[in-house]
Design an enzyme around this catalytic site. Structure first.
Site, PDB file in Angstrom:
ATOM      1  N   THR A  86       0.875  -1.183   0.000  1.00  0.00           N
ATOM      2  CA  THR A  86       0.000   0.000   0.000  1.00  0.00           C
ATOM      3  C   THR A  86       0.911   1.231   0.000  1.00  0.00           C
ATOM      4  OG1 THR A  86      -0.149  -0.252   2.419  1.00  0.00           O
ATOM      5  CG2 THR A  86      -2.031  -0.999   1.127  1.00  0.00           C
ATOM      6  N   GLU A 151      -0.200  -6.044  10.625  1.00  0.00           N
ATOM      7  CA  GLU A 151       1.098  -6.667  10.919  1.00  0.00           C
ATOM      8  C   GLU A 151       2.001  -5.660  11.623  1.00  0.00           C
ATOM      9  OE1 GLU A 151       2.378  -9.897  10.424  1.00  0.00           O
ATOM     10  OE2 GLU A 151       3.794  -8.853  11.714  1.00  0.00           O
ATOM     11  N   LYS A 154       9.015  -5.941  12.491  1.00  0.00           N
ATOM     12  CA  LYS A 154      10.058  -4.991  12.105  1.00  0.00           C
ATOM     13  C   LYS A 154      11.014  -5.699  11.159  1.00  0.00           C
ATOM     14  CE  LYS A 154      11.494  -4.390  16.385  1.00  0.00           C
ATOM     15  NZ  LYS A 154      10.564  -5.333  16.999  1.00  0.00           N
ATOM     16  N   GLU A 155      11.471  -5.018  10.131  1.00  0.00           N
ATOM     17  CA  GLU A 155      12.452  -5.625   9.241  1.00  0.00           C
ATOM     18  C   GLU A 155      13.734  -5.875  10.036  1.00  0.00           C
ATOM     19  OE1 GLU A 155      12.862  -3.713   5.437  1.00  0.00           O
ATOM     20  OE2 GLU A 155      10.714  -3.379   5.297  1.00  0.00           O
ATOM     21  N   LYS A 204      -3.103   0.123  13.751  1.00  0.00           N
ATOM     22  CA  LYS A 204      -1.846   0.021  12.984  1.00  0.00           C
ATOM     23  C   LYS A 204      -1.254   1.412  12.700  1.00  0.00           C
ATOM     24  CE  LYS A 204       1.523  -1.331  10.623  1.00  0.00           C
ATOM     25  NZ  LYS A 204       2.672  -1.965  11.229  1.00  0.00           N
ATOM     26  N   ASN A 208       2.238   3.132  14.482  1.00  0.00           N
ATOM     27  CA  ASN A 208       3.396   3.617  13.715  1.00  0.00           C
ATOM     28  C   ASN A 208       3.583   5.123  13.909  1.00  0.00           C
ATOM     29  OD1 ASN A 208       4.175   1.176  12.796  1.00  0.00           O
ATOM     30  ND2 ASN A 208       3.691   1.523  10.641  1.00  0.00           N
ATOM     31  N   GLY A 257      13.487   6.088   8.537  1.00  0.00           N
ATOM     32  CA  GLY A 257      13.273   5.762   7.126  1.00  0.00           C
ATOM     33  C   GLY A 257      12.486   4.467   7.060  1.00  0.00           C
ATOM     34  N   CYS A 260       7.709   1.874   6.060  1.00  0.00           N
ATOM     35  CA  CYS A 260       6.448   2.092   6.781  1.00  0.00           C
ATOM     36  C   CYS A 260       6.283   3.473   7.408  1.00  0.00           C
ATOM     37  CB  CYS A 260       6.285   1.010   7.839  1.00  0.00           C
ATOM     38  SG  CYS A 260       6.065  -0.605   7.101  1.00  0.00           S
ATOM     39  N   ARG A 327      14.380   1.361   1.169  1.00  0.00           N
ATOM     40  CA  ARG A 327      13.217   2.228   0.984  1.00  0.00           C
ATOM     41  C   ARG A 327      13.258   3.394   1.981  1.00  0.00           C
ATOM     42  NH1 ARG A 327       8.325  -2.128   0.414  1.00  0.00           N
ATOM     43  NH2 ARG A 327       9.672  -3.373   1.762  1.00  0.00           N
TER      44      ARG A 327
HETATM   45  N1  LIG Z   1       7.628  -4.156   5.183  1.00  0.00           N
HETATM   46  C1  LIG Z   1       7.289  -4.190   6.454  1.00  0.00           C
HETATM   47  O1  LIG Z   1       8.149  -4.286   7.317  1.00  0.00           O
HETATM   48  C2  LIG Z   1       5.844  -4.105   6.872  1.00  0.00           C
HETATM   49  C3  LIG Z   1       5.494  -4.364   8.212  1.00  0.00           C
HETATM   50  C4  LIG Z   1       4.160  -4.275   8.607  1.00  0.00           C
HETATM   51  C5  LIG Z   1       3.189  -3.940   7.673  1.00  0.00           C
HETATM   52  N2  LIG Z   1       3.551  -3.687   6.386  1.00  0.00           N
HETATM   53  C6  LIG Z   1       2.480  -3.414   5.412  1.00  0.00           C
HETATM   54  O2  LIG Z   1       2.245  -4.634   4.706  1.00  0.00           O
HETATM   55  C7  LIG Z   1       1.940  -4.383   3.327  1.00  0.00           C
HETATM   56  C8  LIG Z   1       2.934  -5.105   2.429  1.00  0.00           C
HETATM   57  O3  LIG Z   1       4.201  -4.553   2.647  1.00  0.00           O
HETATM   58  P1  LIG Z   1       5.511  -5.187   1.975  1.00  0.00           P
HETATM   59  O4  LIG Z   1       6.663  -4.351   2.375  1.00  0.00           O
HETATM   60  O5  LIG Z   1       5.504  -6.644   2.275  1.00  0.00           O
HETATM   61  O6  LIG Z   1       5.106  -4.948   0.425  1.00  0.00           O
HETATM   62  P2  LIG Z   1       5.930  -5.070  -0.950  1.00  0.00           P
HETATM   63  O7  LIG Z   1       5.465  -3.947  -1.766  1.00  0.00           O
HETATM   64  O8  LIG Z   1       7.366  -5.264  -0.644  1.00  0.00           O
HETATM   65  O9  LIG Z   1       5.415  -6.440  -1.572  1.00  0.00           O
HETATM   66  C9  LIG Z   1       4.135  -6.616  -2.085  1.00  0.00           C
HETATM   67  C10 LIG Z   1       4.132  -7.834  -3.001  1.00  0.00           C
HETATM   68  O10 LIG Z   1       2.793  -8.029  -3.470  1.00  0.00           O
HETATM   69  C11 LIG Z   1       2.843  -8.446  -4.827  1.00  0.00           C
HETATM   70  N3  LIG Z   1       1.516  -8.181  -5.424  1.00  0.00           N
HETATM   71  C12 LIG Z   1       0.940  -6.990  -5.702  1.00  0.00           C
HETATM   72  N4  LIG Z   1      -0.308  -7.184  -6.189  1.00  0.00           N
HETATM   73  C13 LIG Z   1      -0.523  -8.522  -6.208  1.00  0.00           C
HETATM   74  C14 LIG Z   1      -1.635  -9.344  -6.577  1.00  0.00           C
HETATM   75  N5  LIG Z   1      -2.783  -8.841  -7.024  1.00  0.00           N
HETATM   76  N6  LIG Z   1      -1.490 -10.692  -6.476  1.00  0.00           N
HETATM   77  C15 LIG Z   1      -0.334 -11.245  -6.021  1.00  0.00           C
HETATM   78  N7  LIG Z   1       0.731 -10.515  -5.660  1.00  0.00           N
HETATM   79  C16 LIG Z   1       0.633  -9.174  -5.735  1.00  0.00           C
HETATM   80  C17 LIG Z   1       4.002  -7.665  -5.415  1.00  0.00           C
HETATM   81  O11 LIG Z   1       4.500  -8.281  -6.577  1.00  0.00           O
HETATM   82  C18 LIG Z   1       4.999  -7.688  -4.258  1.00  0.00           C
HETATM   83  O12 LIG Z   1       5.860  -8.798  -4.344  1.00  0.00           O
HETATM   84  C19 LIG Z   1       1.932  -2.863   3.203  1.00  0.00           C
HETATM   85  O13 LIG Z   1       0.629  -2.408   3.407  1.00  0.00           O
HETATM   86  C20 LIG Z   1       2.828  -2.410   4.337  1.00  0.00           C
HETATM   87  O14 LIG Z   1       2.522  -1.106   4.769  1.00  0.00           O
HETATM   88  C21 LIG Z   1       4.849  -3.786   5.961  1.00  0.00           C
HETATM   89  O1  LIG Z   2      14.952   4.752  18.420  1.00  0.00           O
HETATM   90  C1  LIG Z   2      14.870   4.658  17.191  1.00  0.00           C
HETATM   91  C2  LIG Z   2      14.220   3.575  16.532  1.00  0.00           C
HETATM   92  C3  LIG Z   2      14.168   3.563  15.147  1.00  0.00           C
HETATM   93  N1  LIG Z   2      14.726   4.572  14.421  1.00  0.00           N
HETATM   94  C4  LIG Z   2      14.619   4.554  12.943  1.00  0.00           C
HETATM   95  O2  LIG Z   2      13.260   4.344  12.587  1.00  0.00           O
HETATM   96  C5  LIG Z   2      13.160   3.636  11.351  1.00  0.00           C
HETATM   97  C6  LIG Z   2      12.223   2.450  11.485  1.00  0.00           C
HETATM   98  O3  LIG Z   2      12.798   1.501  12.350  1.00  0.00           O
HETATM   99  P1  LIG Z   2      12.006   0.200  12.859  1.00  0.00           P
HETATM  100  O4  LIG Z   2      10.720   0.609  13.439  1.00  0.00           O
HETATM  101  O5  LIG Z   2      12.919  -0.579  13.706  1.00  0.00           O
HETATM  102  O6  LIG Z   2      11.821  -0.594  11.488  1.00  0.00           O
HETATM  103  P2  LIG Z   2      10.600  -1.001  10.538  1.00  0.00           P
HETATM  104  O7  LIG Z   2      10.955  -2.320   9.989  1.00  0.00           O
HETATM  105  O8  LIG Z   2      10.319   0.122   9.609  1.00  0.00           O
HETATM  106  O9  LIG Z   2       9.329  -1.235  11.525  1.00  0.00           O
HETATM  107  C7  LIG Z   2       8.294  -0.263  11.739  1.00  0.00           C
HETATM  108  O10 LIG Z   2       7.360  -0.280  10.688  1.00  0.00           O
HETATM  109  C8  LIG Z   2       6.718  -1.568  10.484  1.00  0.00           C
HETATM  110  C9  LIG Z   2       5.829  -1.425   9.268  1.00  0.00           C
HETATM  111  O11 LIG Z   2       4.587  -0.880   9.551  1.00  0.00           O
HETATM  112  C10 LIG Z   2       5.953  -1.944  11.738  1.00  0.00           C
HETATM  113  O12 LIG Z   2       5.307  -3.200  11.541  1.00  0.00           O
HETATM  114  C11 LIG Z   2       6.911  -2.002  12.932  1.00  0.00           C
HETATM  115  O13 LIG Z   2       6.172  -2.314  14.109  1.00  0.00           O
HETATM  116  C12 LIG Z   2       7.596  -0.643  13.048  1.00  0.00           C
HETATM  117  O14 LIG Z   2       8.541  -0.659  14.123  1.00  0.00           O
HETATM  118  C13 LIG Z   2      14.609   3.254  10.982  1.00  0.00           C
HETATM  119  O15 LIG Z   2      15.097   4.168  10.025  1.00  0.00           O
HETATM  120  C14 LIG Z   2      15.382   3.398  12.285  1.00  0.00           C
HETATM  121  O16 LIG Z   2      16.734   3.727  12.108  1.00  0.00           O
HETATM  122  C15 LIG Z   2      15.373   5.631  15.052  1.00  0.00           C
HETATM  123  O17 LIG Z   2      15.874   6.545  14.406  1.00  0.00           O
HETATM  124  N2  LIG Z   2      15.426   5.641  16.427  1.00  0.00           N
END
Ligand SMILES: NC(=O)c1ccc[n+]([C@@H]2O[C@H](COP(=O)([O-])OP(=O)(O)OC[C@H]3O[C@@H](n4cnc5c(N)ncnc54)[C@H](O)[C@@H]3O)[C@@H](O)[C@H]2O)c1
Ligand SMILES: O=c1ccn([C@@H]2O[C@H](COP(=O)(O)OP(=O)(O)O[C@H]3O[C@H](CO)[C@@H](O)[C@H](O)[C@H]3O)[C@@H](O)[C@H]2O)c(=O)[nH]1
Length: 441
Positions: A86, A151, A154-155, A204, A208, A257, A260, A327
């Protein structure tokens, strides 16, 4: 339980792998055929500690499959997770076309009653919209329930977070849906919070936005610390000891950065704006973050006003450690600005260099190690607090033409840098070595 997951980005893949690990039969579907071909062989398209091992284990146990054919994936499913992206629209709102497409895929392919679970981060009201799309197009008398299950992973610690998260949020409007989704998640042994669909969607974004607010707050405090001679590390520690505040997300740096926080804060401002509410606090958080991302360049220019023709090393490119994700990483802005000012930029990251090569300005050069990147350089900028960077022998900086380190992540102790004769600028702390006037931001 037979489960299908639409979308295999971070969230879809980790969801699919985790659900298979607790015993469910999972098919992950993605429109990207190359990615599917890789995953079928057990190769993870993302760097995430522990993910490849669990993928391989569950593929071998025949609980985890991948396909690019929606019909094949969705036909048998009792529960379908939507985990597509999204991303951010130009105006900051959430782009929902992938979610709409996924809802249409479901309508086209299902042959039995299903529960559709939205994992993607979606604006309040989106699950209602998904239900509307499905109900409007479903030709037979099949029954579809819709559930919001945001969800929180955290990455870099995604697998750990799935099995040790603080909560699983389930937003639903039928007992049947609550029961099925609760049962699916019980083996994770994570507290489950059940609520209505709109509140789940808001939890959610609010979570964030709150974490981003903590980061912008501490970054503002760090800037004031610099002006007053206080030390942000001591201030954060002292604040974090108050359990009402908590020590997490109080690390000052170069702004947040990632995939999310930047997009979700802007989307929440839009979501509020759509109901004529101006989210003033969150607008401030976003503006402070933008300002903070430029702090490294300002500090560099304070030390070397004209960097044209100078060799500048950039250490760390991922938006945080333990991921190859760039990203919204500060490295994008910083390298762009360095090149604009005419510097020669040599970058190093332990894991994210492949992604960097397709993301950053093509003039950025890459080194194979920290030592190679900083050799004969005029300044080194630290953008990501990887362990490899934090644990480097400080004598390595002797390889620089002039040992000037500008650290956006406070990786080293000021006194250690001073002892090694390194001119050191960090965030919210006193400068080391030569006392140079730093322009307040
Ligand atoms: N990345 C994170 O750490 C994180 C954590 C929590 C929540 N989220 C949320 O989860 C969602 C997904 O994030 P992401 O980083 O995994 O996304 P992303 O953009 O990295 O991956 C999405 C995937 O979906 C596929 N896709 C798109 N349309 C499709 C369809 N119709 N059928 C099948 N596949 C399809 C794309 O090819 C892509 O591989 C977002 O809403 C994001 O905000 C992400
Ligand atoms: O004290 C802190 C903690 C984090 N960061 C920065 O904040 C960003 C995000 O960090 P982090 O939250 O650890 O990573 P994400 O994987 O983006 O996870 C966030 O975003 C996800 C997507 O929505 C959520 O699921 C998680 O709960 C939420 O923590 C990064 O650039 C970090 O360097 C700081 O600068 N200071």
């Amino acid at each position: 339980m037979k489960i299908a997951v639409i979308g295999t980005g971070y969230v879809g893949l980790v969801t699919g792998v985790s659900l298979s690990e607790i015993g469910h039969h999972v098919v992950c579907i993605d429109i990207n055929k190359d990615k599917v071909a890789k995953m079928q062989k057990g190769i993870s398209p993302i760097y995430e500690p522990g993910l490849s091992e669990l993928m391989t284990k569950n593929i071998n146990a025949q609980r985890l499959n991948f396909t690019s054919d929606h019909r094949e994936g969705l036909q048998q499913a009792e529960v379908i997770y939507i985990a597509v992206g999204t991303p951010e629209n130009k105006d900051g709102s959430a782009e929902l076309s992938f979610v709409i497409q996924a809802a249409e895929n479901i309508v086209d392919c299902i042959e039995q009653d299903v529960i559709v679970v939205t994992k993607s981060t979606v604006p309040v009201g989106t699950n209602e919209m998904i239900k509307g799309i499905i109900d409007a197009h479903l030709s037979s008398d099949l029954k579809v329930d819709v559930v919001s299950n945001p969800e929180f992973l955290k990455e870099g610690s995604a697998i750990h977070d799935s099995f040790h998260g603080d909560r699983i949020v389930i937003g639903a409007d039928s007992e049947h849906a609550f029961n099925v989704i609760e049962k699916i998640n019980q083996p994770f042994n994570v507290p489950i919070f059940k609520t209505d669909i709109k509140s789940a969607e808001m939890i959610k974004y609010a979570s964030n936005a709150f974490l981003a607010t903590k980061i912008s707050f501490i970054n503002e405090i760090s800037n004031i610390c610099e002006l007053l001679g206080a030390n942000i590390e001591n201030v954060s520690t002292g604040m974090g000891l108050d359990q009402r505040i908590g020590s997490q997300f109080l690390k000052a740096g170069i702004g947040y950065g990632g995939s999310c926080f930047p997009k979700d804060t802007k989307a929440l401002i839009q979501i509020a704006g759509n109901v004529a509410y101006e989210f003033e606090l969150l607008k401030g958080v976003v503006n402070v973050n933008k300002k903070q991302q430029g702090i490294i360049i300002r500090k560099l220019n304070d030390c070397i006003p004209d960097i044209s023709g100078k060799k500048i090393a950039v250490l760390g490119l991922a938006f945080k450690p333990n991921t190859d994700d760039l990203r919204e990483s500060a490295s994008i802005l910083v390298t762009e600005e360095l090149i604009k000012q005419g510097a020669e930029v040599v970058a190093y990251d332990p894991i994210a260099m492949d992604n960097a090569k397709s993301t950053l300005n093509p003039l950025v050069q890459y080194a194979d190690s920290i030592a190679e990147a900083i050799e004969n350089s005029d300044a080194a900028l630290i953008l990501t607090d990887w362990d490899e960077i934090k644990n480097v022998e400080l004598t390595v900086f002797n390889k620089m033409k002039t040992p000037l380190v500008i650290d956006g992540r406070n990786c080293f102790l000021v006194k250690d840098m001073e002892t090694h004769g390194i001119e050191y600028r960090s965030i919210g702390r006193p400068v080391a070595a030569k006392q140079i006037e730093v322009t307040p931001i």
